[in-house]
Design an enzyme around this catalytic site. Structure first.
Site, PDB file in Angstrom:
ATOM      1  CD  GLU A 246     -30.338  24.417 -10.655  1.00 20.60           C
ATOM      2  OE1 GLU A 246     -30.768  23.254 -10.565  1.00 20.60           O
ATOM      3  OE2 GLU A 246     -31.054  25.373 -11.037  1.00 20.60           O
ATOM      4  NE  ARG A 250     -31.012  20.785 -11.885  1.00 24.58           N
ATOM      5  CZ  ARG A 250     -31.396  21.164 -13.081  1.00 24.58           C
ATOM      6  NH1 ARG A 250     -31.356  20.340 -14.088  1.00 24.58           N
ATOM      7  NH2 ARG A 250     -31.820  22.400 -13.298  1.00 24.58           N
TER       8      ARG A 250
HETATM    9  C1  DMJ Z   1     -36.352  22.336 -10.989  1.00 19.29           C
HETATM   10  O1  DMJ Z   1     -34.988  22.204 -11.088  1.00 19.29           O
HETATM   11  C2  DMJ Z   1     -36.789  22.517  -9.568  1.00 19.29           C
HETATM   12  O2  DMJ Z   1     -38.125  22.218  -9.476  1.00 19.29           O
HETATM   13  C3  DMJ Z   1     -36.541  23.891  -9.040  1.00 19.29           C
HETATM   14  O3  DMJ Z   1     -37.071  24.087  -7.763  1.00 19.29           O
HETATM   15  C4  DMJ Z   1     -37.092  24.956  -9.938  1.00 19.29           C
HETATM   16  N1  DMJ Z   1     -37.195  24.632 -11.288  1.00 19.29           N
HETATM   17  C5  DMJ Z   1     -36.784  23.431 -11.911  1.00 19.29           C
HETATM   18  C6  DMJ Z   1     -37.800  22.907 -12.893  1.00 19.29           C
HETATM   19  O4  DMJ Z   1     -38.592  23.828 -13.479  1.00 19.29           O
END
Ligand code: DMJ
Length: 617
Positions: A246, A250
């Site tokens: 994450e 992100r």
């Molecule tokens: C996002 O954080 C990213 O797309 C990830 O790969 C999987 N799911 C979430 C959103 O649904």
């Protein structure tokens, strides 16, 4: 000595020998303090290396880091970075195929697992011969299209729809800023912030995730607010347990893309500093990182719920794009080496029926459980294979082959047609099919369409059809609900066709995967249905998810009066609204010829050349 003479009752140096015992003791104490002070001062001088050599063995001196260069320069290397000749360093950092970037096999500590190097406990090694500089201007000139597009002549309806989506983004941002700035997400019903435990004490997930969307939508004032928060309040010195995946998709993804879009150094520097904090997670016998890392201590471990201490395919397989860019921007090959090693382990391990199970042991490098899914736990691993190839300007042929082989196995074993004629991708548990698709798996329509552009004619057509059929099935999962939003998972058994059968699978948390596929299919086919389907989603979001102070997920897509979950996810701003906006843009806005989107929809540039600046004197 001058000082001694001036002390009341203290005679000159020769007389000191005639002191009484307590005075002698005091005098010796003072003298030893003075000596310690002088010795220490040697190390505080601007360039004390000559003195240091008097006291330290030669090798230890050589490994001391140099004082940092100009303020804007990030720290380039990590403790794990081997010192290499400059030419090798440059080559490995370049975004090339595996043959060009591949380092030697990872050296494993003998007799078990290496200990993680606590983040920040030792200053990183540095290539001291000349400062590295990424030539941002040259990179910008290499783009084939202006990042925010330059074409004119669209119809008024398309423009009006795009403007509506821009308004939704402004609304989502304004409420976050007003009630939750600096927290990770907005709670739009209770009007406060949510921090959660995914980001190891890092804050502002929504700020970082929103940056590039605000920029692309030309929400200038809002972008400046977000940038100011990064400059003034984004603190990387945190101590908590973070998801490696994450934080990478992100934070690092968002910071990198905003740097590439704007050229503002602060984003690059923060991305590189954060990237270094993630490196200890790779200190395992195989180099396959563990899923959780403490950003303060550097200690890492596997998720408690992952079977037998395993690492998750979609987590360690979704680092490649960002890590290559960290090497590209820093000149430090260590990031590229880490992900090329993951590639090596995965390309060598035996795959049951050509499929990649979701759980791998970071200790032995073998699969722990035979669960295969193109949705949760597996999804973005496949996405990063094809995108690695695209991002390398089609040079990373190993990634393309792994993608092609994986897709062939998926087609053969997992792609099914329901009794009602809907194509779907099932999950696989040790050879037994589970006839369900998660919302997460709906990204695959877009991915397969993207990959299809580059195959031979026969597979190209077949894959485009498959992509269109999967996207259509995901659309069905939306239209068959009362809210026209899709459930978290839908099934194709016991009489159900693209509908959720379990109460626990009926929710919608503002996820992007379905509109993501609409965006790719629109760009690659220009079939008007994709814009119509996207507009249906906009209307449904407005009707069921928009509340007084932001957007919220809903608990049951099959209820006409759904209850809200009080959470505006950061990926709603990063992905859902961005993909919707791009669906109503001309194709040259973040053109697919120039950019690949990471799995959080942060655009990263396709590497057409090496943008290292000429060496500085
Ligand atoms: C996002 O954080 C990213 O797309 C990830 O790969 C999987 N799911 C979430 C959103 O649904």
């Amino acid at each position: 000595m001058v000082l001694l003479r001036k002390l009341p009752g203290m005679p000159g140096w020769p007389a000191a020998l005639g002191l009484r015992l307590p005075q002698k003791f005091l005098f010796l104490l003072f003298l030893s303090g003075l000596l310690t002070l002088c010795f220490g001062a040697l190390f505080l001088l601007p360039d004390s290396s000559r003195f240091k050599r008097l006291f330290l063995p030669r090798r230890a001196t050589a490994s001391l880091p140099r004082s940092p260069p100009a303020a804007a320069e990030p720290r380039h290397a990590s403790p794990a970075a081997p010192r290499r000749p400059r030419e090798k360093l440059r080559t490995a950092a370049r975004m090339a195929g595996p043959n060009r970037t591949a380092p030697g096999p990872r050296q494993q500590p003998q007799g078990g697992e290496s200990r993680a190097q606590p983040a920040g406990s030792e200053p990183p090694a540095r290539d001291t011969r000349a400062p590295f500089r990424f030539d941002y201007e040259r990179f910008r000139r290499s783009l084939r299209h202006p990042v925010r597009g330059g074409r004119r002549g669209e119809d008024p309806e398309t423009r009006a729809r795009r403007m509506k989506i821009k308004e939704m983004m402004k609304f989502a941002w304004d409420n976050y800023r007003q009630y939750a700035l600096g927290k990770n997400e907005l709670r739009p019903l209770s009007r406060n912030g949510h921090i959660g435990n995914m980001f190891g004490g890092l804050r502002g997930a929504t700020v970082i995730d929103a940056l590039d969307t605000l920029y692309i939508m030309e929400l200038q004032e809002e972008f400046q607010e977000a940038k100011q928060w990064v400059e003034q309040s984004f603190d990387l010195n945190v101590n908590g347990e973070a998801s490696l995946f994450e934080v990478n998709i992100r934070y690092i993804g968002g910071l990198l893309s905003t740097y590439y879009l704007t050229g503002e150094e602060v984003f690059k520097n923060k991305a590189l500093q954060l990237g270094e904090k993630l490196l200890p997670a790779f200190n395992t016998p195989t180099g396959i990182p563990r899923g959780v890392i403490n950003l303060g201590s550097g200690m890492s471990w596997s998720w408690g719920w992952a079977s037998a201490g395993s690492s998750i395919l979609a987590e360690f397989g979704t680092l490649h794009l960002e890590f290559l860019h960290l090497s590209e921007l820093s000149g430090n090959p260590v990031f590229a080496e880490k992900v090329m090693n993951i590639r090596r382990v995965l390309s060598r391990v035996e795959k049951p029926q050509g499929l990649y199970p979701n759980f791998l042991s970071p200790v032995t490098g073998s699969w722990v459980q035979h669960h295969v899914s193109i949705g949760g736990l597996g999804d973005s691993f496949y996405e990063y294979l094809i995108k690695s190839w695209l991002m390398s300007d089609k040079k990373d042929s190993e990634a393309k082959k792994m993608y092609d082989d994986a897709l062939e196995a998926i087609e053969k074993h997992l792609v099914k047609k329901s009794a009602g004629g809907l194509t779907y991708i099932a999950e696989w548990r040790g050879g037994i099919l589970d006839h369900k698709m998660g919302h997460l798996a709906c990204f695959s329509g877009g991915m397969i369409a993207l990959g299809a552009q580059h195959g031979p004619q026969d597979s190209r057509q077949r894959h485009m059809e498959l992509a269109a059929e999967i996207t259509s099935t995901c659309h069905e999962s939306y239209t068959r609900s009362d809210t026209k939003l899709g459930p978290e998972a839908f099934r194709f058994d016991a009489g159900s066709e693209a509908t959720a059968t379990r109460l626990s699978e009926r929710y919608y948390i503002l996820r992007p995967e379905v509109v993501e596929s609409y965006m790719y299919l629109w760009r690659l086919t220009h079939h008007p249905k994709y814009r119509l389907w996207g507009w249906e989603v906009v209307q449904a979001l407005e009707k069921h998810c928009r509340v007084e102070s932001g957007f919220s997920g809903i608990r049951d897509v099959y209820s006409t009066t759904p209850t809200h979950d009080n959470m505006q996810q950061s990926f709603f701003l990063a992905e859902t609204l961005k993909y919707l906006y791009l669906l109503f843009c001309e194709d040259d806005v973040l053109s697919l010829e120039d950019w690949v989107f990471n799995t959080e929809a942060h655009p990263l540039p396709i590497n057409h050349t090496d943008f290292r600046a000429a060496e500085q004197p």
